[in-house]
Design an enzyme around this catalytic site. Structure first.
Site, PDB file in Angstrom:
ATOM      1  N   GLU A  50      43.483  34.670  21.544  1.00 49.65           N
ATOM      2  CA  GLU A  50      42.300  35.521  21.610  1.00 49.65           C
ATOM      3  C   GLU A  50      42.014  36.252  20.300  1.00 49.65           C
ATOM      4  O   GLU A  50      40.858  36.515  19.957  1.00 49.65           O
ATOM      5  CB  GLU A  50      42.438  36.543  22.747  1.00 49.65           C
ATOM      6  CG  GLU A  50      42.374  35.948  24.146  1.00 49.65           C
ATOM      7  CD  GLU A  50      43.724  35.497  24.668  1.00 49.65           C
ATOM      8  OE1 GLU A  50      44.690  35.440  23.870  1.00 49.65           O
ATOM      9  OE2 GLU A  50      43.821  35.202  25.883  1.00 49.65           O
ATOM     10  N   PHE A 112      47.260  42.696  39.007  1.00 55.59           N
ATOM     11  CA  PHE A 112      47.737  41.692  38.049  1.00 55.59           C
ATOM     12  C   PHE A 112      46.726  41.513  36.921  1.00 55.59           C
ATOM     13  O   PHE A 112      45.538  41.308  37.163  1.00 55.59           O
ATOM     14  CB  PHE A 112      47.969  40.358  38.769  1.00 55.59           C
ATOM     15  CG  PHE A 112      48.378  39.242  37.846  1.00 55.59           C
ATOM     16  CD1 PHE A 112      49.618  39.259  37.216  1.00 55.59           C
ATOM     17  CD2 PHE A 112      47.518  38.172  37.598  1.00 55.59           C
ATOM     18  CE1 PHE A 112      49.995  38.230  36.365  1.00 55.59           C
ATOM     19  CE2 PHE A 112      47.892  37.144  36.750  1.00 55.59           C
ATOM     20  CZ  PHE A 112      49.134  37.172  36.134  1.00 55.59           C
ATOM     21  N   GLN A 113      47.176  41.594  35.692  1.00 56.77           N
ATOM     22  CA  GLN A 113      46.379  41.442  34.471  1.00 56.77           C
ATOM     23  C   GLN A 113      45.261  42.484  34.395  1.00 56.77           C
ATOM     24  O   GLN A 113      44.201  42.226  33.834  1.00 56.77           O
ATOM     25  CB  GLN A 113      45.828  40.023  34.331  1.00 56.77           C
ATOM     26  CG  GLN A 113      46.930  39.000  34.036  1.00 56.77           C
ATOM     27  CD  GLN A 113      46.410  37.675  33.503  1.00 56.77           C
ATOM     28  OE1 GLN A 113      45.288  37.284  33.788  1.00 56.77           O
ATOM     29  NE2 GLN A 113      47.238  36.972  32.749  1.00 56.77           N
ATOM     30  N   LYS A 162      35.536  40.809  37.902  1.00 56.80           N
ATOM     31  CA  LYS A 162      35.333  39.436  38.371  1.00 56.80           C
ATOM     32  C   LYS A 162      34.309  39.359  39.504  1.00 56.80           C
ATOM     33  O   LYS A 162      33.509  38.417  39.572  1.00 56.80           O
ATOM     34  CB  LYS A 162      36.671  38.843  38.820  1.00 56.80           C
ATOM     35  CG  LYS A 162      36.574  37.362  39.162  1.00 56.80           C
ATOM     36  CD  LYS A 162      37.925  36.719  39.372  1.00 56.80           C
ATOM     37  CE  LYS A 162      37.764  35.221  39.635  1.00 56.80           C
ATOM     38  NZ  LYS A 162      39.064  34.550  39.812  1.00 56.80           N
TER      39      LYS A 162
END
Length: 575
Positions: A50, A112-113, A162
């Site tokens: 990234e 998570f993340q 998301k």
């Protein structure tokens, strides 16, 4: 028309004229990547890390004057991108960075993340957004582009949960230009201040024009050249401004500062009227401010960012506005009121006579009879082979300074490096962005790097193979972290603590394993033939030239930290 959030994102990127997006997918951005798969308006370049995605988008912007765009996923995707974002922020590069985020309901639950993208990037972006409602998505993207490219440019982050990327919403193309009541940068300089500047210049005995990277960002090279020639004053170009005016122009004294030329530093120090153009007056340029201000002088400071003016050196005449617009108006007043060059002809002649004496020191001389390859020689030959016309991306270290000193840049936007943050590893991804911005097969692209810097992002050799990028990598290999070693030699009595790299890859075999061309050069007489072969026979291939150079060569002149511009260390070869 009703679209889901991910489709709105790609529609908005297309309406902004985006042609290339650099990125790396992950769970939080899969809906966006699915939308990318179904569109044909822009190309996505899959990098291998990234950080490289942001650097490549950054270089695309530096080279093309368009807004660079990249996409990263949540959590580690975003944190890997932070170095690239901070690099762009320090150099005022317009970017839009889209980061994925966990679902809206999971934010704050250590999902998570998950990471606080807005909080983490707040100190190193011009602005950032967390999209909380899909209805705001299109407006936020349009505002992000507007903020990134107006005023003092900079990176803008859009963090998108998301679930927002799959929510349906009405989408309509924009009907009018973006306007923000809370954000209205000043672009036109104050005419009264500009007239005062012309009057002050007409009294100058020892004028100096000090050009920063803002002149390149404002596309002001033509106006700058006219200003320099109307005034007859000498000029210096900072590391970020190389190419803003042709290095071969007789008015140009080269780069000032820590590794600036003797004549540039002396003239900058002893000037009595200083015109600072598009620069934040970096500590690496003026050295110790107390020493710099020991010489009486008046300062005219032109910058689009009012917070940069008088930050380090007090300005007597501050002018806030676009460098291009201000210089246009300055030139107009000079033509109307009469040139300082004519009013102060005798004083200007005496000033130039003094400068010529300083130039006679030939401060960039080095041992040209040595058997071992001198890094300065490699850069000089590169400049000759490419006729000073190549795009040059450098990493950070001694090689960066040799590139800045010995490559004679003729045009703006040909020299790309990390001047503010000083990020090792930018060179190779920078070259990828340059090539996307300049697809002409005759474009010459060189990466000047060191054996330490290139290993920071060497995985991008795979990206280069996948997309046919063909930069020529000029590795000045001295087995040291060269600039660290130089400081350890000068300040720590040669205690080379952890700056020697005992274990090195075989760079030739490494690049060949990625499908590229590798050439090892160990003799001085092989330097020029190798460069000509790389830019000639292997013009259409990525070539890694591993030059084994003098291990303990130093960069001179040098102004050590805390010292003034007149306290330069000069090369043993200096006459």
């Amino acid at each position: 028309m009703e679209l889901i959030g991910a489709d709105i994102i790609v529609r908005c990127l297309a309406e902004q004229g985006v042609k290339h997006v650099f990125g790396y997918p992950g769970g939080a951005v899969l809906n966006i990547y699915d939308a990318i798969y179904k569109q044909k308006d822009f190309e996505h370049i899959l990098v291998r890390h990234e950080q490289a995605a942001v650097h490549a988008a950054d270089a695309y912007s530096r080279s093309s004057n368009e807004v660079g765009v990249c996409i990263v996923t949540s959590g580690p995707g975003l944190t890997n991108a932070v170095t690239g974002i901070a690099t762009a922020y320090m150099d005022s590069i317009p970017l839009v960075v889209i980061s994925g985020q966990v679902g809206s309901k999971a934010i704050g639950e250590d999902a998570f993340q998950e990471c606080d993208a807005v909080g983490i990037t707040r100190p190193c972006v011009k602005h950032n957004f967390l999209v909380k409602d899909v209805k705001d998505l299109a407006d936020i993207i349009r505002k992000a582009f507007y903020i990134a490219k107006t005023g003092r440019p900079g990176p803008v982050l859009i963090d998108i949960p998301k679930d927002i990327s799959v929510m349906p919403c009405k989408y309509a193309p924009p009907k009018e230009e973006v306007k923000m009541r809370s954000y209205a940068p000043t672009t036109k300089g104050h005419s009264g201040q500009i007239k005062k500047a012309v009057q002050l210049l007409s009294t100058a005995q020892r004028p100096m024009i000090y050009i920063g990277g803002g002149a390149i960002l404002a596309n002001a090279s033509e106006e700058l050249k006219e200003f320099v020639h109307l005034t007859g004053a000498p000029c210096v170009t900072t590391l970020m401004a190389l190419g803003a005016i042709d290095a071969n122009d007789p008015h140009c004294l080269g780069m000032p500062g820590m590794h600036g030329t003797y004549e540039a530093n002396m003239a900058l120090h002893y000037s009595d009227v200083l015109v600072a153009v598009g620069t934040r007056i970096d500590d690496r340029v003026v050295g110790n401010p107390k020493n710099f201000m020991s010489q009486p002088r008046k300062v005219i400071h032109i910058d689009i960012d009012p917070s940069s003016i008088s930050k380090r050196i007090r300005a007597d005449i501050p002018i806030v506005g676009s460098v291009k617009d201000v210089l246009e108006e300055l030139n107009g007043f000079i033509r109307e009121l009469g040139s300082p060059k004519e009013k102060q002809a005798d004083a200007l002649k005496a000033w130039w006579d003094q400068i010529k004496q300083w130039q006679a020191r030939d401060c960039l001389d080095y041992d040209k009879n040595a058997d071992v390859i001198k890094p300065q020689y490699v850069v000089q030959k590169l400049c000759e082979v490419t006729n000073g016309e190549a795009f040059v991306a450098s990493d950070v270290g001694q090689h960066q300074m040799w590139a800045a000193q010995y490559y004679r840049f003729k045009k703006p936007r040909r020299w790309l490096n990390s001047g503010g943050l000083g990020t090792m590893g930018v060179g190779l991804p920078f070259a990828m962005g340059i090539q996307k911005a300049n697809p002409d097969p005759d474009t010459q692209i060189a990466v000047i790097t060191g054996d330490g810097s290139i290993q920071m992002n060497i995985q991008e050799l795979a990206t280069c193979k996948q997309y046919g990028f063909t930069p020529k990598i000029i590795c000045l290999n001295n087995s040291f972290l060269g600039m660290v070693r130089q400081w350890q030699e000068l300040d720590y009595d040669k205690r080379y603590s952890q700056s020697y790299m005992e274990s090195m890859p075989d760079f030739v075999k490494l690049v060949e394993s990625y499908g590229h061309i590798g050439i090892q050069v160990e003799k001085k007489e092989d330097v020029e033939p190798a460069l000509r072969e790389a830019f000639g026979r292997y013009k259409d291939r990525l070539v890694f030239l591993n030059f084994i150079t003098s291990p303990e060569e130093n960069v001179f002149p040098m102004v050590k930290a805390g010292k003034g511009l007149t306290e330069m260390l000069l090369s043993p070869n200096d006459k």
